[in-house]
Write an enzyme that holds these catalytic residues in place. Structure first.
Site, PDB file in Angstrom:
ATOM      1  N   PHE A 199      -2.793 -21.133  -1.870  1.00 57.42           N
ATOM      2  CA  PHE A 199      -3.591 -21.422  -0.683  1.00 57.42           C
ATOM      3  C   PHE A 199      -4.352 -20.176  -0.242  1.00 57.42           C
ATOM      4  O   PHE A 199      -3.778 -19.096  -0.084  1.00 57.42           O
ATOM      5  CB  PHE A 199      -2.675 -21.910   0.432  1.00 57.42           C
ATOM      6  CG  PHE A 199      -3.394 -22.506   1.612  1.00 57.42           C
ATOM      7  CD1 PHE A 199      -4.393 -23.454   1.450  1.00 57.42           C
ATOM      8  CD2 PHE A 199      -3.045 -22.134   2.907  1.00 57.42           C
ATOM      9  CE1 PHE A 199      -5.040 -24.018   2.543  1.00 57.42           C
ATOM     10  CE2 PHE A 199      -3.676 -22.693   4.001  1.00 57.42           C
ATOM     11  CZ  PHE A 199      -4.682 -23.641   3.827  1.00 57.42           C
ATOM     12  N   ALA A 200      -5.660 -20.320  -0.039  1.00 56.65           N
ATOM     13  CA  ALA A 200      -6.519 -19.188   0.281  1.00 56.65           C
ATOM     14  C   ALA A 200      -6.378 -18.779   1.748  1.00 56.65           C
ATOM     15  O   ALA A 200      -6.288 -19.623   2.646  1.00 56.65           O
ATOM     16  CB  ALA A 200      -7.978 -19.542  -0.001  1.00 56.65           C
ATOM     17  N   THR A 201      -6.397 -17.478   1.976  1.00 57.80           N
ATOM     18  CA  THR A 201      -6.327 -16.970   3.352  1.00 57.80           C
ATOM     19  C   THR A 201      -7.480 -17.486   4.219  1.00 57.80           C
ATOM     20  O   THR A 201      -7.244 -17.900   5.364  1.00 57.80           O
ATOM     21  CB  THR A 201      -6.303 -15.434   3.345  1.00 57.80           C
ATOM     22  OG1 THR A 201      -5.159 -14.980   2.613  1.00 57.80           O
ATOM     23  CG2 THR A 201      -6.245 -14.881   4.759  1.00 57.80           C
ATOM     24  N   MET A 207      -6.646 -20.913   5.361  1.00 53.94           N
ATOM     25  CA  MET A 207      -5.605 -20.918   6.384  1.00 53.94           C
ATOM     26  C   MET A 207      -6.217 -20.614   7.751  1.00 53.94           C
ATOM     27  O   MET A 207      -5.905 -21.272   8.757  1.00 53.94           O
ATOM     28  CB  MET A 207      -4.519 -19.891   6.060  1.00 53.94           C
ATOM     29  CG  MET A 207      -3.382 -19.871   7.086  1.00 53.94           C
ATOM     30  SD  MET A 207      -2.249 -18.457   6.898  1.00 53.94           S
ATOM     31  CE  MET A 207      -3.286 -17.117   7.550  1.00 53.94           C
ATOM     32  N   LEU A 229      -8.112 -23.566   9.044  1.00 51.18           N
ATOM     33  CA  LEU A 229      -7.216 -24.612   9.529  1.00 51.18           C
ATOM     34  C   LEU A 229      -6.636 -24.244  10.902  1.00 51.18           C
ATOM     35  O   LEU A 229      -6.440 -25.114  11.753  1.00 51.18           O
ATOM     36  CB  LEU A 229      -6.096 -24.851   8.515  1.00 51.18           C
ATOM     37  CG  LEU A 229      -5.422 -26.224   8.560  1.00 51.18           C
ATOM     38  CD1 LEU A 229      -6.420 -27.338   8.223  1.00 51.18           C
ATOM     39  CD2 LEU A 229      -4.232 -26.274   7.606  1.00 51.18           C
ATOM     40  N   MET A 230      -6.379 -22.959  11.108  1.00 56.05           N
ATOM     41  CA  MET A 230      -5.920 -22.503  12.420  1.00 56.05           C
ATOM     42  C   MET A 230      -6.998 -22.745  13.479  1.00 56.05           C
ATOM     43  O   MET A 230      -6.712 -23.192  14.601  1.00 56.05           O
ATOM     44  CB  MET A 230      -5.563 -21.012  12.366  1.00 56.05           C
ATOM     45  CG  MET A 230      -4.292 -20.694  11.612  1.00 56.05           C
ATOM     46  SD  MET A 230      -4.058 -18.910  11.433  1.00 56.05           S
ATOM     47  CE  MET A 230      -2.333 -18.822  10.927  1.00 56.05           C
ATOM     48  N   GLU A 231      -8.247 -22.447  13.120  1.00 59.53           N
ATOM     49  CA  GLU A 231      -9.356 -22.693  14.051  1.00 59.53           C
ATOM     50  C   GLU A 231      -9.501 -24.181  14.343  1.00 59.53           C
ATOM     51  O   GLU A 231      -9.793 -24.586  15.477  1.00 59.53           O
ATOM     52  CB  GLU A 231     -10.664 -22.139  13.486  1.00 59.53           C
ATOM     53  CG  GLU A 231     -10.760 -20.641  13.497  1.00 59.53           C
ATOM     54  CD  GLU A 231     -12.209 -20.160  13.530  1.00 59.53           C
ATOM     55  OE1 GLU A 231     -12.903 -20.378  14.546  1.00 59.53           O
ATOM     56  OE2 GLU A 231     -12.651 -19.587  12.510  1.00 59.53           O
ATOM     57  N   GLY A 277     -15.517 -19.948  17.977  1.00 65.03           N
ATOM     58  CA  GLY A 277     -14.548 -18.887  17.757  1.00 65.03           C
ATOM     59  C   GLY A 277     -15.200 -17.526  17.909  1.00 65.03           C
ATOM     60  O   GLY A 277     -16.302 -17.292  17.400  1.00 65.03           O
ATOM     61  N   HIS A 308      -1.279 -13.269   6.818  1.00 62.89           N
ATOM     62  CA  HIS A 308      -0.917 -14.287   5.836  1.00 62.89           C
ATOM     63  C   HIS A 308       0.220 -13.688   5.022  1.00 62.89           C
ATOM     64  O   HIS A 308       0.013 -12.793   4.200  1.00 62.89           O
ATOM     65  CB  HIS A 308      -2.128 -14.610   4.957  1.00 62.89           C
ATOM     66  CG  HIS A 308      -1.932 -15.821   4.109  1.00 62.89           C
ATOM     67  ND1 HIS A 308      -2.941 -16.324   3.304  1.00 62.89           N
ATOM     68  CD2 HIS A 308      -0.862 -16.642   3.926  1.00 62.89           C
ATOM     69  CE1 HIS A 308      -2.500 -17.401   2.670  1.00 62.89           C
ATOM     70  NE2 HIS A 308      -1.239 -17.612   3.030  1.00 62.89           N
ATOM     71  N   THR A 309       1.444 -14.179   5.243  1.00 62.85           N
ATOM     72  CA  THR A 309       2.633 -13.471   4.775  1.00 62.85           C
ATOM     73  C   THR A 309       3.365 -14.109   3.601  1.00 62.85           C
ATOM     74  O   THR A 309       4.311 -13.521   3.072  1.00 62.85           O
ATOM     75  CB  THR A 309       3.632 -13.321   5.940  1.00 62.85           C
ATOM     76  OG1 THR A 309       3.904 -14.617   6.491  1.00 62.85           O
ATOM     77  CG2 THR A 309       3.052 -12.426   7.030  1.00 62.85           C
TER      78      THR A 309
END
Length: 232
Positions: free
Chosen positions: A133-135, A138, A141-143, A162, A169-170
């Site tokens: 999964f690309a940062t 991610m 998707l958070m936005e 935004g 991203h851990t």
């Protein structure tokens, strides 16, 4: 024409305020204890009758009317210009003609999901060479979760944009994993909303951080954006 003064409860709750000041300020306002006037410099000067004392309040709102540039009260709590006392809260309600609530509340959450696929993996979007999964996806998707959080709190002419995001991203999520992102309203400063955001897959958390969005008029925002290119 000046913008209408409209400071929401969520904004007041986000500010440093005395315990019970919002509840007590509501009572003072409902009891008709506030008299105010608008001065030529754009400041509102008010007298608030509280039991045996009358307190003096000075307020100045931002140009869009959703926040305040300055607040002061000559009581012990409000005289530092930082903390909202009940007299300041009562004056805000009196100036705007009521208590303004909205669907944008502290602690409100929204969640969105996706599946890691060929289209959102790091190798496909250019953020890496692996099938995980690309940062950037991610973050997007958070936005999206933050946008969903605001969806029923906006007027028809409004949207949100935004302005800042700071996340980590851990952990890596392989193809087929289900990704869940959640946004939670932490602070409301007029039209600026700050969120905490998290992301997880079936094995646990994969990312977290902070995100800021600002509510704007969609038409005016696009006019301004287009003019930047047209006037270049």
């Amino acid at each position: 024409m000046a913008n209408k003064i409209a400071v929401t409860l969520a904004t007041l709750e986000s500010e440093l305020h005395e315990v019970n000041s919002i509840r007590s300020g509501t009572k003072l306002y409902n009891a008709g204890k506030v008299e105010f006037e608008l001065r030529n410099d754009g400041e509102y000067w008010a007298q608030v009758r509280d039991k045996y004392d009358t307190r003096g309040v000075i307020l100045k709102f931002t140009r869009n009317g959703s926040y305040f540039e300055r607040h002061y009260c000559n009581c012990r709590t409000g005289n530092d210009g930082k903390c909202l006392c009940k007299h300041i809260v009562a004056t805000i309600f009196a100036v705007q003609g009521g208590i303004i609530d909205s669907n944008i509340k502290l602690g409100k959450t929204a969640t969105v999901k996706t599946i890691v696929s060929e289209s959102n993996k790091a190798k496909a979007v250019g953020s890496g060479s692996l099938d995980v999964f690309a940062t950037p996806m991610m973050i997007a998707l958070m936005e999206k979760a933050a946008c969903e959080c605001l969806a029923n709190g906006l007027e028809q002419s409004q949207t949100s944009v935004g302005t800042q995001i700071n996340v980590s991203h851990t952990a890596a999520s392989p193809l087929g994993a289900e990704i869940t992102t959640t946004a939670t309203v932490e602070y409301v400063f007029g039209r600026k909303i700050e969120f905490s955001v998290t992301a997880s897959d079936g094995a646990g958390e994969i990312g977290s951080g902070k995100h800021t969005r600002v509510i704007v008029d969609a038409v005016r925002f696009m006019e301004k954006a287009n003019s930047r290119v047209e006037n270049k």
